[in-house]
Design an enzyme around this catalytic site. Structure first.
Site, PDB file in Angstrom:
ATOM      1  N   GLY A 114      70.752  -7.473  85.569  1.00  0.00           N
ATOM      2  CA  GLY A 114      70.527  -6.131  85.154  1.00  0.00           C
ATOM      3  C   GLY A 114      70.735  -4.905  85.822  1.00  0.00           C
ATOM      4  N   GLY A 115      69.735  -4.720  86.849  1.00  0.00           N
ATOM      5  CA  GLY A 115      69.820  -3.251  87.411  1.00  0.00           C
ATOM      6  C   GLY A 115      71.681  -3.086  87.765  1.00  0.00           C
ATOM      7  N   GLY A 138      64.877  -7.799  89.380  1.00  0.00           N
ATOM      8  CA  GLY A 138      64.574  -6.773  89.102  1.00  0.00           C
ATOM      9  C   GLY A 138      63.910  -6.926  90.960  1.00  0.00           C
ATOM     10  N   GLU A 145      66.522 -17.565  85.043  1.00  0.00           N
ATOM     11  CA  GLU A 145      65.956 -16.396  85.512  1.00  0.00           C
ATOM     12  C   GLU A 145      64.868 -16.934  86.233  1.00  0.00           C
ATOM     13  OE1 GLU A 145      68.940 -12.286  84.075  1.00  0.00           O
ATOM     14  OE2 GLU A 145      67.080 -13.001  82.749  1.00  0.00           O
ATOM     15  N   SER A 158      69.050 -10.249  90.192  1.00  0.00           N
ATOM     16  CA  SER A 158      69.274  -9.459  91.074  1.00  0.00           C
ATOM     17  C   SER A 158      70.302  -9.637  91.918  1.00  0.00           C
ATOM     18  CB  SER A 158      67.794  -9.668  92.373  1.00  0.00           C
ATOM     19  OG  SER A 158      66.709  -9.207  92.109  1.00  0.00           O
ATOM     20  N   ASN A 213      72.720  -6.920  80.835  1.00  0.00           N
ATOM     21  CA  ASN A 213      71.490  -6.334  80.604  1.00  0.00           C
ATOM     22  C   ASN A 213      71.599  -5.154  80.601  1.00  0.00           C
ATOM     23  OD1 ASN A 213      68.873  -6.515  78.407  1.00  0.00           O
ATOM     24  ND2 ASN A 213      67.913  -8.434  80.759  1.00  0.00           N
ATOM     25  N   TRP A 214      71.522  -4.359  80.141  1.00  0.00           N
ATOM     26  CA  TRP A 214      71.193  -2.497  79.778  1.00  0.00           C
ATOM     27  C   TRP A 214      69.434  -2.056  79.700  1.00  0.00           C
ATOM     28  CZ3 TRP A 214      75.299   1.077  77.543  1.00  0.00           C
ATOM     29  CH2 TRP A 214      76.430   0.361  78.120  1.00  0.00           C
ATOM     30  N   LYS A 215      68.868  -3.024  79.013  1.00  0.00           N
ATOM     31  CA  LYS A 215      67.707  -3.140  79.057  1.00  0.00           C
ATOM     32  C   LYS A 215      67.342  -2.145  78.258  1.00  0.00           C
ATOM     33  CE  LYS A 215      66.808  -5.755  83.065  1.00  0.00           C
ATOM     34  NZ  LYS A 215      65.249  -6.716  83.803  1.00  0.00           N
ATOM     35  N   HIS A 218      64.139 -13.275  76.891  1.00  0.00           N
ATOM     36  CA  HIS A 218      63.883 -12.972  78.371  1.00  0.00           C
ATOM     37  C   HIS A 218      62.534 -13.221  78.620  1.00  0.00           C
ATOM     38  CE1 HIS A 218      64.307  -9.434  81.619  1.00  0.00           C
ATOM     39  NE2 HIS A 218      65.925  -9.593  81.646  1.00  0.00           N
ATOM     40  N   GLU A 232      61.275 -10.465  80.376  1.00  0.00           N
ATOM     41  CA  GLU A 232      60.345  -9.544  79.747  1.00  0.00           C
ATOM     42  C   GLU A 232      60.162  -9.517  78.277  1.00  0.00           C
ATOM     43  OE1 GLU A 232      63.603  -6.825  80.883  1.00  0.00           O
ATOM     44  OE2 GLU A 232      62.785  -7.701  83.461  1.00  0.00           O
TER      45      GLU A 232
HETATM   46  C1  PEP Z   1      67.428  -9.239  84.283  1.00  0.00           C
HETATM   47  O1  PEP Z   1      66.542  -8.234  83.826  1.00  0.00           O
HETATM   48  O2  PEP Z   1      68.595 -10.346  83.470  1.00  0.00           O
HETATM   49  C2  PEP Z   1      68.115  -9.042  85.309  1.00  0.00           C
HETATM   50  C3  PEP Z   1      68.516 -10.253  85.994  1.00  0.00           C
HETATM   51  O3  PEP Z   1      67.955  -8.076  86.111  1.00  0.00           O
HETATM   52  P1  PEP Z   1      68.371  -7.949  87.936  1.00  0.00           P
HETATM   53  O4  PEP Z   1      69.735  -8.626  87.787  1.00  0.00           O
HETATM   54  O5  PEP Z   1      67.709  -6.331  87.630  1.00  0.00           O
HETATM   55  O6  PEP Z   1      67.563  -8.505  88.612  1.00  0.00           O
END
Ligand code: PEP
Length: 250
Positions: free
Chosen positions: A232-233, A173, A167, A211, A11-13, A98, A100
């Site tokens: 994500g990251g 994050g 999640e 994470s 997920n590049w957000k 999500h 967010e």
């Molecule tokens: C996400 O945004 O779905 C996520 C899992 O982010 P991260 O891996 O950065 O925690």
């Protein structure tokens, strides 16, 4: 239980301009063809990059998804994108619910409406569920996730069209992933609920997100009931994302 290869989803957000995004997608797509890890890979770039990335990876193994869609098919919804627009741009999947977006006020009923719109446009929903830290600390994590799951599924959805991502909000994050026992327990709960909600619930993939990095991917991907990860990251760094895929395909 894992009948299919793990799904490694990125997920590049709200990250990525044309040149960087194109290079990242191209590098991953080429590596997938060369290396053939025993996983499926999905990237969800921002909507501005979807058409170009989808066109450059068409026919290859890298799957392309979007990060959200509107619940209506068209109309006066300034700034929004319909599921059909995203499918037209080349997406095959759409992330919905999500945290967010939930934290902006999106509730599970809206997620279900968006999932219904996605299915009607030929997109497969990847629906996120997860508790906040307060919900975990007050002992209502299971109750929260169960309610999100039950209320976010549109009527009549087939498990083969659906992916769920567990999640925990406090793990996204933050660099603090859930421990193995928590992930296994929550995935078992989600699997029981899916079996109850859907005729073919056992065939639904359940991913973990929060994470995930190359350092913890192997331990997470070998937990019972984990069919892949939503990243994500670490999905924004080609080498890290490849290392996570290798952990899943080892
Ligand atoms: C996400 O945004 O779905 C996520 C899992 O982010 P991260 O891996 O950065 O925690």
């Amino acid at each position: 239980m894992n009948k299919r290869p793990p799904l490694i989803a990125g997920n590049w957000k709200m990250n990525g301009l044309r040149t960087g995004g194109r290079n990242l997608a191209r590098s991953l797509a080429g590596w997938l063809v060369e290396t053939r890890p025993a996983v499926e890979m999905l990237i969800c770039p921002p909507a501005t990059l979807l058409a170009e990335i989808a066109a450059s990876t068409v026919g290859g193994p890298l799957r392309i998804g979007a990060q959200d869609c509107h619940e209506q098919t068209s109309g006066a919804h300034t700034g929004s994108l319909s599921a059909a627009m995203l499918a037209d741009a080349g997406a095959g999947v759409v992330i919905l619910g999500h945290s967010e977006r939930r934290r902006l006020g999106e509730d599970s009923a809206l997620v279900a409406a968006k999932a219904a719109a996605a299915l009607a446009a030929g997109l497969r929903p990847l629906i996120c569920v997860g508790e906040t830290l307060v919900e975990r600390e007050t002992g209502i994590a299971a109750q929260t996730v169960t309610a999100q799951l039950r209320d976010s599924l549109p009527p009549g959805i087939a498990a083969t069209d659906l992916t769920i991502a567990y999640e925990p909000v406090w793990a996204i994050g933050t660099g603090r992933h859930a421990d193995g026992a928590t992930i296994a327990e929550m995935h078992a709960l989600i699997r029981r609920e899916l079996a109850d909600l859907l005729a073919d619930g056992a065939s639904c993939r359940v991913l973990y997100g929060g994470s995930v990095t190359p350092a913890n991917a192997d331990a997470i991907l070998t937990l019972p009931g984990v069919d892949g990860v939503l990243v994500g990251g670490a999905s924004l760094d080609t080498e890290s994302f490849k290392a996570i895929a290798m952990a899943g395909g080892a």
